[in-house]
Design an enzyme around this catalytic site. Sequence first.
Site, PDB file in Angstrom:
ATOM      1  N   HIS A 203       6.414 -10.668   3.484  1.00  0.00           N
ATOM      2  CA  HIS A 203       7.263 -10.355   4.634  1.00  0.00           C
ATOM      3  C   HIS A 203       7.931 -11.594   5.224  1.00  0.00           C
ATOM      4  O   HIS A 203       8.665 -11.472   6.207  1.00  0.00           O
ATOM      5  CB  HIS A 203       6.414  -9.698   5.733  1.00  0.00           C
ATOM      6  CG  HIS A 203       5.450 -10.654   6.362  1.00  0.00           C
ATOM      7  ND1 HIS A 203       4.249 -10.975   5.781  1.00  0.00           N
ATOM      8  CD2 HIS A 203       5.527 -11.382   7.501  1.00  0.00           C
ATOM      9  CE1 HIS A 203       3.621 -11.845   6.535  1.00  0.00           C
ATOM     10  NE2 HIS A 203       4.372 -12.124   7.580  1.00  0.00           N
TER      11      HIS A 203
HETATM   12  C1  UD1 Z   1       6.164 -11.364  12.687  1.00  0.00           C
HETATM   13  C2  UD1 Z   1       5.923 -12.854  12.956  1.00  0.00           C
HETATM   14  C3  UD1 Z   1       5.311 -13.493  11.718  1.00  0.00           C
HETATM   15  C4  UD1 Z   1       4.055 -12.757  11.291  1.00  0.00           C
HETATM   16  C5  UD1 Z   1       4.362 -11.275  11.118  1.00  0.00           C
HETATM   17  C6  UD1 Z   1       3.096 -10.523  10.830  1.00  0.00           C
HETATM   18  C7  UD1 Z   1       7.450 -14.084  14.434  1.00  0.00           C
HETATM   19  C8  UD1 Z   1       8.574 -15.029  14.475  1.00  0.00           C
HETATM   20  N1  UD1 Z   1       7.175 -13.540  13.238  1.00  0.00           N
HETATM   21  O1  UD1 Z   1       7.106 -11.262  11.630  1.00  0.00           O
HETATM   22  O2  UD1 Z   1       4.967 -14.843  12.006  1.00  0.00           O
HETATM   23  O3  UD1 Z   1       3.596 -13.304  10.088  1.00  0.00           O
HETATM   24  O4  UD1 Z   1       4.937 -10.756  12.321  1.00  0.00           O
HETATM   25  O5  UD1 Z   1       3.347  -9.316  10.180  1.00  0.00           O
HETATM   26  O6  UD1 Z   1       6.850 -13.818  15.439  1.00  0.00           O
HETATM   27  N2  UD1 Z   1       9.553  -3.708  12.314  1.00  0.00           N
HETATM   28  C9  UD1 Z   1       9.314  -2.351  12.323  1.00  0.00           C
HETATM   29  N3  UD1 Z   1       8.184  -1.912  12.949  1.00  0.00           N
HETATM   30  C10 UD1 Z   1       7.307  -2.740  13.574  1.00  0.00           C
HETATM   31  C11 UD1 Z   1       7.574  -4.111  13.551  1.00  0.00           C
HETATM   32  C12 UD1 Z   1       8.701  -4.573  12.923  1.00  0.00           C
HETATM   33  O7  UD1 Z   1      10.083  -1.560  11.783  1.00  0.00           O
HETATM   34  O8  UD1 Z   1       6.286  -2.244  14.122  1.00  0.00           O
HETATM   35  C13 UD1 Z   1      10.752  -4.187  11.581  1.00  0.00           C
HETATM   36  C14 UD1 Z   1      11.988  -4.317  12.451  1.00  0.00           C
HETATM   37  O9  UD1 Z   1      13.086  -3.955  11.688  1.00  0.00           O
HETATM   38  C15 UD1 Z   1      12.047  -5.799  12.746  1.00  0.00           C
HETATM   39  C16 UD1 Z   1      11.447  -6.410  11.484  1.00  0.00           C
HETATM   40  O10 UD1 Z   1      10.471  -5.486  11.052  1.00  0.00           O
HETATM   41  O11 UD1 Z   1      13.336  -6.254  13.016  1.00  0.00           O
HETATM   42  C17 UD1 Z   1      10.812  -7.775  11.694  1.00  0.00           C
HETATM   43  O12 UD1 Z   1       9.839  -7.704  12.734  1.00  0.00           O
HETATM   44  P1  UD1 Z   1       9.480  -8.992  13.629  1.00  0.00           P
HETATM   45  O13 UD1 Z   1       8.390  -8.632  14.544  1.00  0.00           O
HETATM   46  O14 UD1 Z   1      10.713  -9.588  14.216  1.00  0.00           O
HETATM   47  O15 UD1 Z   1       8.996 -10.052  12.585  1.00  0.00           O
HETATM   48  P2  UD1 Z   1       7.941  -9.935  11.411  1.00  0.00           P
HETATM   49  O16 UD1 Z   1       8.680 -10.117  10.137  1.00  0.00           O
HETATM   50  O17 UD1 Z   1       7.111  -8.726  11.586  1.00  0.00           O
HETATM   51  N1  UDP Z   2      -3.100  -6.231   6.411  1.00  0.00           N
HETATM   52  C1  UDP Z   2      -3.525  -4.917   6.577  1.00  0.00           C
HETATM   53  N2  UDP Z   2      -2.840  -3.916   5.930  1.00  0.00           N
HETATM   54  C2  UDP Z   2      -1.782  -4.175   5.123  1.00  0.00           C
HETATM   55  C3  UDP Z   2      -1.368  -5.511   4.950  1.00  0.00           C
HETATM   56  C4  UDP Z   2      -2.039  -6.516   5.616  1.00  0.00           C
HETATM   57  O1  UDP Z   2      -4.491  -4.658   7.287  1.00  0.00           O
HETATM   58  O2  UDP Z   2      -1.204  -3.219   4.581  1.00  0.00           O
HETATM   59  C5  UDP Z   2      -3.798  -7.306   7.144  1.00  0.00           C
HETATM   60  C6  UDP Z   2      -4.387  -8.387   6.292  1.00  0.00           C
HETATM   61  O3  UDP Z   2      -5.693  -8.039   5.899  1.00  0.00           O
HETATM   62  C7  UDP Z   2      -4.345  -9.614   7.182  1.00  0.00           C
HETATM   63  C8  UDP Z   2      -3.178  -9.342   8.097  1.00  0.00           C
HETATM   64  O4  UDP Z   2      -2.843  -7.968   7.941  1.00  0.00           O
HETATM   65  O5  UDP Z   2      -5.514  -9.737   7.970  1.00  0.00           O
HETATM   66  C9  UDP Z   2      -2.036 -10.223   7.708  1.00  0.00           C
HETATM   67  O6  UDP Z   2      -0.899  -9.856   8.397  1.00  0.00           O
HETATM   68  P1  UDP Z   2       0.543 -10.315   7.961  1.00  0.00           P
HETATM   69  O7  UDP Z   2       0.561 -10.619   6.524  1.00  0.00           O
HETATM   70  O8  UDP Z   2       1.465  -9.289   8.476  1.00  0.00           O
HETATM   71  O9  UDP Z   2       0.781 -11.627   8.844  1.00  0.00           O
HETATM   72  P2  UDP Z   2       0.474 -13.176   8.612  1.00  0.00           P
HETATM   73  O10 UDP Z   2      -0.962 -13.338   8.317  1.00  0.00           O
HETATM   74  O11 UDP Z   2       1.352 -13.660   7.513  1.00  0.00           O
HETATM   75  O12 UDP Z   2       0.879 -13.792   9.899  1.00  0.00           O
END
Ligand code: UD1
Ligand code: UDP
Length: 373
Positions: A203
Amino acid sequence: MKIAVIIGTRPEIIKMAPVIDEIEKRSIDYILIHTGQHYDHEMSDQFFIDLELKKPDFNIGVGSGSHGKQTATMMNGIEDVLVAEKPDIVLVQGDTNAVLAGALVASKLHIPVGHVEAGLRSYDKSMPEEINREIADVCSKLYFVPTEESAVNLLFEGISPKDIFITGNTIVDTCIRNLKIAQKSEEKPKFDFEGDILTLTMHRAENVDNRERLQNIIDALLELDDVTVVFPVHPRTVKTLKEFDMFDKLENADHIELIKPVGYLDFLLLMSKSKFIMTDSGGLQEEAITLNVPCMTLRYNTERPETVEAGGNILVGAEKDKITGTVKEILNNSDLYDKMSRAENPYGSGDSSKEILDAILDLYHQGELKITV
Ligand code: UD1
Ligand code: UDP
């Protein structure tokens, strides 16, 4: 004493859960603030169910948006709550925009900030997370770092050693506790995939928002038909895979299982049964080494270098041949596979949250938590 815990995304909920458990065990007054950055059921509520957390006391409801708008809205909401609730300390975790917003607001209100998972550095400022980590660490008073290496990063930035606590990473606490629960409750396995499983997540903006990089990774996945690729797709990745017309190709490949993001207990079981993990996630690099599953990271750098040094993680970047070549090498070389599976976990033995709370309470009772102005 009153603690404010700020969370906003899936990994923060997962990694703060054992800290919250520890706060509750000690009957300390606390409030839980959710920024609402993740809001889909499978990105947020599901983890409150799996990890048996109370509902947030406050939800800022920020939703998705540009970094500037998102951070500003979170700051607004968090400031209102902190002014009204007057906690003695604010805890933030990791490197998301919630951490940036929470640490900035609290420090300007002269409320001490405890940064859980402080001191990580990729030294790659093109990552939004790197900016968040650095700013959060400028604003913090207490640094709960996972390893000596992260402590050294902070010492180089002039942080006083007396404010740094090497506690391990709370993900180990969450992982160990919940694996037992997941295994016990596994009456009917949710997933029944055949063959060697490669669990994949990605992601990171630098992978999934970049058409060329994403295409390289997808081409590699399509070639990896010796394994079953199980891919719970993050909503950000669904969006760009569809935008770049890559989703259908993946969905139509027999060896690739595209699924929705799964809850923590199911995902732990999936990871623990995997032959290997491929990811650009921070948390998965840590969980892989905790679960003794070899990991390949779809990045050129990592703020978790300990996993690579320990031998459990290989950085494969985003080149097709490097990715496919590494999978084949690990599959065909049992010595390498065994070595990777036996890599020592650098993130502690599951007592991080206890150590964090011990440190906070000690300082509080010594009157050391106050910020003097
Ligand atoms: C965010 C964090 C990242 C973290 C990740 C965990 C920042 C800058 N990024 O990235 O560090 O690793 O979360 O997963 O804070 N969206 C949905 N539903 C949701 C959430 C998001 O549809 O519940 C979609 C939206 O289109 C949104 C996109 O995902 O624009 C990105 O979401 P966003 O929260 O901005 O960043 P992440 O990529 O999730
Ligand atoms: N995770 C989960 N279900 C999924 C994918 C990830 O429970 O389908 C959990 C995973 O075990 C880990 C956390 O989500 O603990 C990681 O989140 P993510 O990769 O979104 O964020 P990051 O760690 O890169 O910030």
